[in-house]
Design a protein around this motif. Structure first.
Motif, PDB file in Angstrom:
ATOM      1  N   ARG A  19      66.769  63.765  61.358  1.00  0.00           N
ATOM      2  CA  ARG A  19      68.073  64.407  61.349  1.00  0.00           C
ATOM      3  C   ARG A  19      68.722  64.156  59.998  1.00  0.00           C
ATOM      4  N   LEU A  20      69.019  65.247  59.325  1.00  0.00           N
ATOM      5  CA  LEU A  20      69.717  65.178  58.054  1.00  0.00           C
ATOM      6  C   LEU A  20      71.219  65.309  58.292  1.00  0.00           C
ATOM      7  N   SER A  21      71.985  64.629  57.456  1.00  0.00           N
ATOM      8  CA  SER A  21      73.441  64.716  57.510  1.00  0.00           C
ATOM      9  C   SER A  21      73.973  65.127  56.153  1.00  0.00           C
ATOM     10  N   CYS A  22      75.047  65.882  56.164  1.00  0.00           N
ATOM     11  CA  CYS A  22      75.726  66.293  54.936  1.00  0.00           C
ATOM     12  C   CYS A  22      77.204  66.007  55.120  1.00  0.00           C
ATOM     13  N   ALA A  23      77.692  65.024  54.384  1.00  0.00           N
ATOM     14  CA  ALA A  23      79.093  64.647  54.469  1.00  0.00           C
ATOM     15  C   ALA A  23      79.861  65.219  53.294  1.00  0.00           C
ATOM     16  N   ALA A  24      80.974  65.871  53.601  1.00  0.00           N
ATOM     17  CA  ALA A  24      81.808  66.471  52.568  1.00  0.00           C
ATOM     18  C   ALA A  24      83.022  65.589  52.296  1.00  0.00           C
ATOM     19  N   SER A  25      83.401  65.501  51.054  1.00  0.00           N
ATOM     20  CA  SER A  25      84.607  64.778  50.688  1.00  0.00           C
ATOM     21  C   SER A  25      85.254  65.486  49.512  1.00  0.00           C
ATOM     22  N   GLY A  26      86.503  65.112  49.242  1.00  0.00           N
ATOM     23  CA  GLY A  26      87.231  65.760  48.171  1.00  0.00           C
ATOM     24  C   GLY A  26      88.173  66.793  48.746  1.00  0.00           C
ATOM     25  N   SER A  27      88.306  67.874  48.046  1.00  0.00           N
ATOM     26  CA  SER A  27      89.220  68.931  48.458  1.00  0.00           C
ATOM     27  C   SER A  27      88.557  69.773  49.527  1.00  0.00           C
ATOM     28  N   ILE A  28      88.732  69.393  50.782  1.00  0.00           N
ATOM     29  CA  ILE A  28      88.011  70.072  51.853  1.00  0.00           C
ATOM     30  C   ILE A  28      88.968  70.897  52.703  1.00  0.00           C
TER      31      ILE A  28
END
Length: 112
Positions: A19-28
């Motif tokens: 299972r791959l994860s993609c975490a977003a941060s910053g101006s979301i």
């Protein structure tokens, strides 16, 4: 600015799962449609799966029935559950936000 960080890649035997994860941060502000792409050595980057803000999903024919894209609570992170992995799934997997942002990639290697 948006930063995408993938995790969960690794070495797995054929038939296994990751299972791959993609975490977003910053101006979301305004969670957007996102996707997973992959690029194998010597090949072009290809779309694996995508998910809209409303949850509609789309898959490449080569992964239909084996991969599942989903979002966490609050729509972050974005996951790619990969099952029944094949040697030909070996690639660097990238997270992509359709506003034009890419992650750095995570290596998935499937051994026979």
């Amino acid at each position: 600015q948006l930063r995408l960080v993938e995790s969960g890649g690794g070495l797995v035997q054929a038939g296994g799962s990751l299972r791959l994860s993609c975490a977003a941060s910053g101006s979301i502000f305004g969670i957007n449609a996102m996707a997973w792409y992959r690029q194998a050595p010597g090949k072009q980057r290809e779309l694996v799966a995508s998910i809209t803000n409303g949850g509609t999903t789309n898959y490449a024919d080569s992964v239909k029935g084996r991969f599942t894209i989903s979002r966490g609570d609050g729509k972050n992170p974005v996951y790619l559950k990969m099952s029944s992995l094949k040697v030909e799934d070996t690639a660097v997997y990238y997270c992509f936000d359709f506003r034009g942002y890419w992650g750095q990639g995570t290596q998935v290697t499937v051994s026979s």
